[in-house]
Design an enzyme around this catalytic site. Structure first.
Site, PDB file in Angstrom:
ATOM      1  N   TRP A 168     -88.966 -18.424 -10.061  1.00 28.23           N
ATOM      2  CA  TRP A 168     -87.840 -19.637 -11.169  1.00 28.23           C
ATOM      3  C   TRP A 168     -87.735 -20.913 -10.569  1.00 28.23           C
ATOM      4  CZ3 TRP A 168     -88.502 -17.761 -15.433  1.00 28.23           C
ATOM      5  CH2 TRP A 168     -88.465 -16.443 -15.669  1.00 28.23           C
ATOM      6  N   ASP A 197     -79.352 -23.177 -10.464  1.00 28.54           N
ATOM      7  CA  ASP A 197     -79.698 -22.140 -11.179  1.00 28.54           C
ATOM      8  C   ASP A 197     -78.990 -20.874 -10.793  1.00 28.54           C
ATOM      9  OD1 ASP A 197     -80.644 -20.261 -13.114  1.00 28.54           O
ATOM     10  OD2 ASP A 197     -82.917 -20.775 -12.329  1.00 28.54           O
ATOM     11  N   LYS A 236     -77.349 -11.980 -18.317  1.00 28.17           N
ATOM     12  CA  LYS A 236     -77.502 -10.968 -17.276  1.00 28.17           C
ATOM     13  C   LYS A 236     -75.651 -10.792 -17.144  1.00 28.17           C
ATOM     14  CE  LYS A 236     -81.331 -13.120 -15.392  1.00 28.17           C
ATOM     15  NZ  LYS A 236     -82.349 -12.231 -16.098  1.00 28.17           N
TER      16      LYS A 236
HETATM   17  N1  PMP Z   1     -83.742 -18.598 -13.658  1.00 29.08           N
HETATM   18  C1  PMP Z   1     -83.370 -17.270 -13.291  1.00 29.08           C
HETATM   19  C2  PMP Z   1     -82.697 -17.167 -11.689  1.00 29.08           C
HETATM   20  C3  PMP Z   1     -83.425 -16.188 -14.032  1.00 29.08           C
HETATM   21  O1  PMP Z   1     -83.352 -14.932 -13.518  1.00 29.08           O
HETATM   22  C4  PMP Z   1     -84.345 -16.480 -15.060  1.00 29.08           C
HETATM   23  C5  PMP Z   1     -84.698 -15.197 -16.185  1.00 29.08           C
HETATM   24  N2  PMP Z   1     -84.447 -13.987 -15.720  1.00 29.08           N
HETATM   25  C6  PMP Z   1     -84.485 -17.740 -15.555  1.00 29.08           C
HETATM   26  C7  PMP Z   1     -84.347 -18.638 -14.621  1.00 29.08           C
HETATM   27  C8  PMP Z   1     -85.293 -17.862 -16.917  1.00 29.08           C
HETATM   28  O2  PMP Z   1     -84.376 -17.855 -17.750  1.00 29.08           O
HETATM   29  P1  PMP Z   1     -84.513 -17.896 -19.273  1.00 29.08           P
HETATM   30  O3  PMP Z   1     -85.382 -16.623 -19.656  1.00 29.08           O
HETATM   31  O4  PMP Z   1     -83.349 -17.745 -19.993  1.00 29.08           O
HETATM   32  O5  PMP Z   1     -85.171 -19.103 -19.875  1.00 29.08           O
END
Ligand code: PMP
Length: 356
Positions: free
Chosen positions: A101, A168, A192
């Site tokens: 991520w 994030d 989450k």
């Molecule tokens: N950042 C983190 C730390 C995540 O865990 C996730 C999704 N699991 C995301 C970003 C992406 O999130 P989204 O699917 O809501 O775009």
């Protein structure tokens, strides 16, 4: 029968949130209408939005000089909206790469300005959080990912850095108290610890609203959402309602300090079994182990498929590791009761016995 849901997200929410939101789909609060059919300008939804914002502010102790925004598009959208709103083309953002991520956030940021990955644990399969890095004092901000959902590492302290920090917190927001004043932006997809998918929380220091000089689309401009109390266009009413119910649950059980204690207890229980049981091995180094996403592998790779099969009668759901990583991942978000962790630990012990 309700399963023990260790899924990484969308994930388990408190049982009362499932029940109350299901009831609201039939009829919201005795008004003769479903939550799904009320206007986002109605007095009922205004009350839902206002209470949600107030609870976020209270639980996270958000200082007065910050705005709380509800946006759509998930954390992935924020990988774009943050540099679009904050970073001018000639400016640089620093990144600590601790997971896929973080990699994605950096890649998207390059579309808007300059980037520099100042530390990374990628070559070591993201088993740890880099500690000894030097932040470029001329950079506009430092981007961190507080909890690394895929590999299971976590930053536990809100350190001060010489430049503004963007974080994030998609997978550990509301799991422990956070010093919001250490961050210029905190962002998190809801799915989450906050509510159902479809809504993203952004907490931004007001002095950063309107920072980047590029001409902006209204739909992508933080200051437009701040000015309009997140009602510039139709928000996902139901998703925000699930956030409100989850926030009420969190407050009633004692807030973030109590939540943190519960999360520590769950994580300690599972990591102790991983360390004790010779059939399993943890992924991350001990000091950086995530409380939210507990990653481990089978010591003997042949046992991986066997264990996934073995846990089925225990009603365990969602422990298969991320598709590119393998192994196991037990996500232990706020709403997961410790009883579910006890069942997983028992399954690991029974598996060991069955192999003896
Ligand atoms: N950042 C983190 C730390 C995540 O865990 C996730 C999704 N699991 C995301 C970003 C992406 O999130 P989204 O699917 O809501 O775009």
């Amino acid at each position: 029968m309700k399963k023990h849901n260790f899924g990484a997200g969308p994930s388990i929410l408190p049982q009362e949130v499932f029940e109350q939101s299901a009831q609201a789909c039939i009829e919201y609060d005795g008004i003769g209408l479903s939550i799904l059919e009320i206007s986002h300008r109605s007095k009922e939804f205004t009350a839902i939005l206002d209470e949600s914002m107030a609870l976020i502010k209270e639980l996270l102790q958000v200082p007065d000089d910050y705005s709380i925004l509800f946006l759509q598009g998930g954390a992935n959208m924020q990988f774009n909206m943050i540099p679009y709103n904050i970073l001018n083309e000639e400016e640089t953002a620093n990144f600590v790469e601790t997971d896929i991520w973080a990699t994605r956030a950096e890649e998207e940021t390059r579309l808007y300005g300059k980037t520099n990955i100042i530390a990374s644990s990628k070559v070591d399969n993201f088993t740890y959080i880099p500690k000894d890095f030097t932040v470029d004092k001329n950079a506009t901000y430092l981007h961190l990912t507080s909890n690394n959902t895929i590999y299971g590492t976590e930053f536990f302290d809100d350190k001060a850095y010489p430049i503004p920090v963007v974080c994030d917190m998609s997978s550990d927001i509301f799991s422990r108290p956070v010093d919001v004043s250490k961050y210029h932006i905190i962002y998190a997809g809801a799915q989450k610890n906050l509510g159902c998918s479809g809504i993203t929380l952004v907490i931004i220091k007001n002095e950063w609203l309107g920072r980047a000089k590029r001409p902006k689309s209204k739909m992508w401009d933080y200051s437009i959402y701040a000015k309009n109390n997140s009602l510039y266009n139709t928000p996902p009413v139901f998703a925000i309602y699930t956030c409100l119910l989850t926030l009420r649950w969190l407050k009633n059980l004692g807030g973030l300090a109590e939540m943190e204690q519960r999360n520590i207890a769950k994580a300690d229980l599972l990591y102790s079994e991983i360390d004790r049981n010779p059939l399993f091995k943890g992924h991350a180094v001990k000091e950086d182990r995530s409380r939210m996403n507990i990653n481990f592998i089978a010591t003997n790779p042949d046992d991986e498929a066997l264990f996934l099969e073995f846990v089925k009668p225990y009603n365990i759901h969602g422990i298969k590791g991320y598709r590119t990583v393998g192994g196991f991942r037990a996500s232990c978000y706020n709403a997961l009761p410790i009883e579910s962790v006890e069942v997983l630990v028992k399954a690991m012990q029974d598996f060991e016995r069955s192999k003896a």
